[in-house]
Design an enzyme around this catalytic site. Structure first.
Site, PDB file in Angstrom:
ATOM      1  N   PRO A   1     -15.304  -6.325  -3.236  1.00  0.00           N
ATOM      2  CA  PRO A   1     -15.132  -6.649  -1.808  1.00  0.00           C
ATOM      3  C   PRO A   1     -15.803  -7.972  -1.426  1.00  0.00           C
ATOM      4  CG  PRO A   1     -16.818  -4.967  -2.093  1.00  0.00           C
ATOM      5  CD  PRO A   1     -16.222  -5.209  -3.441  1.00  0.00           C
ATOM      6  N   THR A   2     -15.439  -8.499  -0.266  1.00  0.00           N
ATOM      7  CA  THR A   2     -16.077  -9.722   0.209  1.00  0.00           C
ATOM      8  C   THR A   2     -17.529  -9.412   0.574  1.00  0.00           C
ATOM      9  OG1 THR A   2     -13.942 -10.414   1.071  1.00  0.00           O
ATOM     10  CG2 THR A   2     -15.872 -11.584   1.920  1.00  0.00           C
TER      11      THR A   2
ATOM     12  N   GLU B   1      -3.995  -8.253 -12.239  1.00  0.00           N
ATOM     13  CA  GLU B   1      -2.934  -7.324 -11.809  1.00  0.00           C
ATOM     14  C   GLU B   1      -2.105  -8.002 -10.730  1.00  0.00           C
ATOM     15  OE1 GLU B   1      -2.934  -6.008  -8.576  1.00  0.00           O
ATOM     16  OE2 GLU B   1      -4.971  -6.472  -7.917  1.00  0.00           O
TER      17      GLU B   1
ATOM     18  N   CYS C   1      -6.371  -7.395  -0.954  1.00  0.00           N
ATOM     19  CA  CYS C   1      -6.380  -8.636  -1.739  1.00  0.00           C
ATOM     20  C   CYS C   1      -6.215  -9.930  -0.966  1.00  0.00           C
ATOM     21  CB  CYS C   1      -5.299  -8.555  -2.806  1.00  0.00           C
ATOM     22  SG  CYS C   1      -5.811  -7.575  -4.204  1.00  0.00           S
TER      23      CYS C   1
ATOM     24  N   ARG D   1      -7.104  -0.481   3.723  1.00  0.00           N
ATOM     25  CA  ARG D   1      -8.007  -1.633   3.674  1.00  0.00           C
ATOM     26  C   ARG D   1      -7.381  -2.840   4.387  1.00  0.00           C
ATOM     27  NH1 ARG D   1      -9.603  -1.423  -2.624  1.00  0.00           N
ATOM     28  NH2 ARG D   1      -7.445  -0.748  -2.732  1.00  0.00           N
TER      29      ARG D   1
ATOM     30  N   LEU E   1      -5.521 -15.895  -7.797  1.00  0.00           N
ATOM     31  CA  LEU E   1      -5.908 -16.229  -6.419  1.00  0.00           C
ATOM     32  C   LEU E   1      -4.789 -17.018  -5.746  1.00  0.00           C
ATOM     33  CD1 LEU E   1      -9.659 -17.368  -6.623  1.00  0.00           C
ATOM     34  CD2 LEU E   1      -8.741 -15.124  -6.110  1.00  0.00           C
TER      35      LEU E   1
HETATM   36  C1  UDX Z   1      -8.811  -3.541  -6.875  1.00  0.00           C
HETATM   37  C2  UDX Z   1      -9.160  -4.706  -7.745  1.00  0.00           C
HETATM   38  O1  UDX Z   1      -9.657  -4.305  -8.937  1.00  0.00           O
HETATM   39  C3  UDX Z   1      -9.885  -5.670  -6.957  1.00  0.00           C
HETATM   40  O2  UDX Z   1     -10.150  -6.795  -7.664  1.00  0.00           O
HETATM   41  C4  UDX Z   1      -8.943  -5.976  -5.882  1.00  0.00           C
HETATM   42  O3  UDX Z   1      -9.186  -7.157  -5.288  1.00  0.00           O
HETATM   43  C5  UDX Z   1      -8.954  -4.840  -4.938  1.00  0.00           C
HETATM   44  O4  UDX Z   1      -8.385  -3.897  -5.596  1.00  0.00           O
HETATM   45  P1  UDX Z   1      -8.978  -1.152  -6.428  1.00  0.00           P
HETATM   46  O5  UDX Z   1      -8.557  -0.427  -7.649  1.00  0.00           O
HETATM   47  O6  UDX Z   1      -7.958  -1.324  -5.370  1.00  0.00           O
HETATM   48  O7  UDX Z   1      -9.605  -2.531  -6.847  1.00  0.00           O
HETATM   49  O8  UDX Z   1     -10.293  -0.611  -5.780  1.00  0.00           O
HETATM   50  P2  UDX Z   1     -10.730   0.883  -5.571  1.00  0.00           P
HETATM   51  O9  UDX Z   1      -9.553   1.730  -5.259  1.00  0.00           O
HETATM   52  O10 UDX Z   1     -11.869   0.812  -4.628  1.00  0.00           O
HETATM   53  O11 UDX Z   1     -11.234   1.332  -7.025  1.00  0.00           O
HETATM   54  C6  UDX Z   1     -12.355   0.845  -7.672  1.00  0.00           C
HETATM   55  C7  UDX Z   1     -13.050   2.016  -8.344  1.00  0.00           C
HETATM   56  O12 UDX Z   1     -14.101   1.525  -9.163  1.00  0.00           O
HETATM   57  C8  UDX Z   1     -13.679   3.024  -7.383  1.00  0.00           C
HETATM   58  O13 UDX Z   1     -13.148   4.298  -7.620  1.00  0.00           O
HETATM   59  C9  UDX Z   1     -15.164   2.959  -7.707  1.00  0.00           C
HETATM   60  O14 UDX Z   1     -15.824   4.197  -7.573  1.00  0.00           O
HETATM   61  C10 UDX Z   1     -15.147   2.469  -9.134  1.00  0.00           C
HETATM   62  N1  UDX Z   1     -16.399   1.857  -9.600  1.00  0.00           N
HETATM   63  C11 UDX Z   1     -17.000   0.889  -8.889  1.00  0.00           C
HETATM   64  C12 UDX Z   1     -16.943   2.284 -10.812  1.00  0.00           C
HETATM   65  O15 UDX Z   1     -16.431   3.184 -11.457  1.00  0.00           O
HETATM   66  N2  UDX Z   1     -18.087   1.684 -11.270  1.00  0.00           N
HETATM   67  C13 UDX Z   1     -18.711   0.715 -10.573  1.00  0.00           C
HETATM   68  O16 UDX Z   1     -19.746   0.212 -11.029  1.00  0.00           O
HETATM   69  C14 UDX Z   1     -18.151   0.302  -9.339  1.00  0.00           C
HETATM   70  C1  UDX Z   2      -0.614  -7.856  -3.041  1.00  0.00           C
HETATM   71  C2  UDX Z   2       0.256  -8.682  -3.987  1.00  0.00           C
HETATM   72  O1  UDX Z   2       1.623  -8.603  -3.583  1.00  0.00           O
HETATM   73  C3  UDX Z   2       0.068  -8.229  -5.404  1.00  0.00           C
HETATM   74  O2  UDX Z   2       0.823  -9.029  -6.295  1.00  0.00           O
HETATM   75  C4  UDX Z   2      -1.400  -8.375  -5.681  1.00  0.00           C
HETATM   76  O3  UDX Z   2      -1.734  -8.308  -6.964  1.00  0.00           O
HETATM   77  C5  UDX Z   2      -2.184  -7.423  -4.798  1.00  0.00           C
HETATM   78  O4  UDX Z   2      -1.955  -7.860  -3.466  1.00  0.00           O
HETATM   79  P1  UDX Z   2      -0.415  -5.536  -1.813  1.00  0.00           P
HETATM   80  O5  UDX Z   2      -1.545  -6.039  -0.989  1.00  0.00           O
HETATM   81  O6  UDX Z   2      -0.516  -4.197  -2.438  1.00  0.00           O
HETATM   82  O7  UDX Z   2      -0.108  -6.541  -3.010  1.00  0.00           O
HETATM   83  O8  UDX Z   2       0.901  -5.519  -0.910  1.00  0.00           O
HETATM   84  P2  UDX Z   2       1.976  -6.608  -0.431  1.00  0.00           P
HETATM   85  O9  UDX Z   2       3.307  -6.012  -0.576  1.00  0.00           O
HETATM   86  O10 UDX Z   2       1.758  -7.924  -1.044  1.00  0.00           O
HETATM   87  O11 UDX Z   2       1.686  -6.694   1.139  1.00  0.00           O
HETATM   88  C6  UDX Z   2       0.502  -7.247   1.667  1.00  0.00           C
HETATM   89  C7  UDX Z   2       0.586  -7.297   3.166  1.00  0.00           C
HETATM   90  O12 UDX Z   2       1.577  -8.225   3.599  1.00  0.00           O
HETATM   91  C8  UDX Z   2       0.966  -5.969   3.823  1.00  0.00           C
HETATM   92  O13 UDX Z   2       0.184  -5.764   4.981  1.00  0.00           O
HETATM   93  C9  UDX Z   2       2.421  -6.142   4.183  1.00  0.00           C
HETATM   94  O14 UDX Z   2       2.839  -5.338   5.259  1.00  0.00           O
HETATM   95  C10 UDX Z   2       2.450  -7.611   4.531  1.00  0.00           C
HETATM   96  N1  UDX Z   2       3.799  -8.208   4.410  1.00  0.00           N
HETATM   97  C11 UDX Z   2       4.389  -8.274   3.182  1.00  0.00           C
HETATM   98  C12 UDX Z   2       4.439  -8.717   5.534  1.00  0.00           C
HETATM   99  O15 UDX Z   2       3.901  -8.681   6.653  1.00  0.00           O
HETATM  100  N2  UDX Z   2       5.667  -9.286   5.377  1.00  0.00           N
HETATM  101  C13 UDX Z   2       6.303  -9.380   4.180  1.00  0.00           C
HETATM  102  O16 UDX Z   2       7.412  -9.921   4.125  1.00  0.00           O
HETATM  103  C14 UDX Z   2       5.631  -8.852   3.042  1.00  0.00           C
END
Ligand code: UDX
Ligand code: UDX
Length: 474
Positions: free
Chosen positions: A97-98, A170, A281, A351, A226
């Site tokens: 996270p940020t 990813e 993201c 989120r 990014l």
């Molecule tokens: C992802 C990507 O990995 C991150 O870079 C991206 O920008 C946001 O999404 P995501 O899988 O969506 O992460 O996050 P989350 O659903 O919060 O899952 C992360 C998991 O890691 C959590 O279940 C948390 O408990 C676990 N975790 C965290 C560990 O197992 N060990 C740690 O030390 C920290």
């Molecule tokens: C994004 C990227 O697409 C994925 O490749 C990356 O690795 C993780 O982040 P995600 O955040 O899961 O995926 O969803 P995405 O479909 O990209 O939508 C992001 C946000 O943009 C959502 O709030 C969605 O509603 C919005 N969106 C998307 C719009 O408002 N208009 C569009 O045309 C597309």
């Protein structure tokens, strides 16, 4: 060149990325044992549940994969030490996270979980381990991981631990993750050690055509992730900025999107105007990019990307104001039904959902909010409100409720606000709904996903994003 034989994989982090990604690996790599570990025991228990409704993540198609491969070659466990020590390859999929405080607060990613993962790998691994960055990370994170790992390489020890670090970002979009993972546009592998790159590439070759596997240096891979997210977010901010212009000029954003999208140089995807982008993201990655540019004194570049976030915030605020203005400039004591709390359809993830800040604005204006979302758990909505700094959670608790149906949310409300494009909202019986509402009844469609004529014909005043002609007279 060395050839690494991958028999066991460990994935640290059983979240939105780790869970679906490893389920797809399990399907296509039946001879590899995959352990997905998490520090959160409840999360692991939920993944191990016999009832798919208890799985921690809702993602179309995921439940079928989990039920097919779990306890065959896919395991969910909290036993980090054992999983790492047995693994030939470890994926880091923890959250980043940020940062909320300290240096880089509000911009830089908090890498404490990534660092912790690297330390755990350094401690528990045996022999050669390929470490794969799956989480989206700031450019140069691989350097940090390498430093931590190399400090544990004890050349005098009999174990002879060695590591190589790869970046394999990813690109899955929630709600479509399984499809994105099975049929990716490309798989990006960044690294320095060819044997390790090939070991990972060979796994993907089980289901991804070779021409789609792109091998780069590690920094290009990190930066491409990014940049991809920044470009996608920029498109949404661009179309959202034009939606405001459509509303005042008489143009229609859907027609404009279609017209520009037919230009193959622009393309038709990611041109749907809405309440602003959400998700874990986009904002985080752009903030990271801004932080990086500032660090290298590229302030003009940083400001350019900051504009994408500014428009996104403005779009959310603009929608809150439009709702209040149309309800005679006053929502105090009025009930407003919010349809959709997830940041997009087909996920239970909230989120950075635009719904959070729009609800907050309306609560601040004195409205009573009734939220309905088909997949988001009540506890998640509560947690999101608790985290808000503008409203006092306890004081405002009476100002919002969570409903279990559209009808319950709409009952005696003055307005319905569609914030997520859930399929079931397309089939609402507007006639029976308006009968239970106060008049004049309003429908604010921030996703432009509703058939407005149906709502207008039964007496709704309709506001639609990017469309000035949608409003009915009272
Ligand atoms: C992802 C990507 O990995 C991150 O870079 C991206 O920008 C946001 O999404 P995501 O899988 O969506 O992460 O996050 P989350 O659903 O919060 O899952 C992360 C998991 O890691 C959590 O279940 C948390 O408990 C676990 N975790 C965290 C560990 O197992 N060990 C740690 O030390 C920290
Ligand atoms: C994004 C990227 O697409 C994925 O490749 C990356 O690795 C993780 O982040 P995600 O955040 O899961 O995926 O969803 P995405 O479909 O990209 O939508 C992001 C946000 O943009 C959502 O709030 C969605 O509603 C919005 N969106 C998307 C719009 O408002 N208009 C569009 O045309 C597309």
């Amino acid at each position: 060149m060395k050839k690494y034989d991958i028999r066991k994989i460990c994935c640290i982090g059983a979240g939105y990325v780790g869970g679906p990604t490893m389920a797809v690996f399990a399907k296509y790599c039946p001879n590899i044992t995959i352990n997905v570990v998490d520090i959160n025991k409840k999360r692991i228990d939920d993944w191990n549940s016999n009832n798919p409704l208890n799985f921690p993540i809702f993602e179309p198609g995921l439940d079928k994969l989990i039920l097919s491969f779990r306890d065959k070659n896919l395991f969910f466990t909290t036993d980090l030490e054992k999983s790492i020590s047995e693994a030939d390859m470890v994926f880091i999929s923890v959250n980043t996270p940020t940062k909320t405080k300290g240096v880089g607060a509000g911009k830089a990613s908090d890498l404490k979980w990534v660092e912790a993962s690297a330390r755990q790998i350094a401690e528990f691994s045996k022999s050669h381990t390929i470490v794969v960055e799956k989480s989206t990370l700031p450019v140069k994170t691989a350097e940090t991981i390498k430093n931590i790992l190399s400090s544990s390489q004890d050349i005098s020890s009999v174990d002879k631990k060695t590591f190589s670090v790869l970046s394999n970002p990813e690109f899955l979009s929630e709600g479509n993750a399984i499809n994105d993972l099975q049929y990716p546009d490309r798989v990006l592998i960044g690294g320095e050690d060819e044997s390790s790159i090939n070991a990972l590439s060979n796994l993907y070759l089980n289901w991804v055509p070779e021409k789609k596997i792109l091998k780069t240096n590690i920094w290009s891979s990190e930066l491409s992730k990014l940049t991809a997210n920044a470009f996608l977010a920029q498109r949404i901010s661009s179309i959202n900025s034009i939606s405001a212009l459509c509303e005042v000029t008489g143009a229609d954003i859907k027609q404009v999107s279609k017209a520009i999208g037919m230009d193959t140089r622009i393309g038709r995807k990611f041109l749907a105007s809405g309440p602003g982008f959400g998700g874990s993201c986009f904002q985080k990655d752009i903030l990271n990019l801004i932080y990086l540019c500032n660090y290298y004194k590229l302030d003009e570049v940083a400001n350019y990307w900051k504009g994408v976030i500014d428009i996104n915030n403005w779009q959310k605020e603009r929608i809150s104001k439009i709702i209040v203005n149309n309800l005679f400039g006053n929502v105090s004591g009025k009930k407003i039904a919010i349809l959709g709390f997830a940041f997009k359809a087909n996920t239970n993830d909230t989120r950075e959902s635009p719904s959070i800040s729009i609800c907050q604005d309306l609560i601040e204006e004195g409205a009573h909010i009734a939220i309905y979302d088909p997949k988001v758990e009540n506890s998640k909505i509560e947690d999101d409100f608790k985290k808000l700094n503008k409203i006092n959670f306890e004081q405002c608790r009476v100002n919002w409720e969570i409903c279990s149906s559209i009808q319950e949310a709409a009952l005696e409300s003055d307005a319905i606000v569609v914030l997520t494009e859930w399929q079931e909202f397309l089939y609402i019986d507007w006639k029976s709904l308006i009968n239970s509402m106060r008049k004049p009844a309003w429908l604010f469609d921030t996703r432009s996903c509703i058939d407005h004529n149906k709502a207008k014909n039964v007496g709704f005043n309709v506001w639609e994003i990017g469309n000035s002609v949608s409003i009915n007279k009272y």
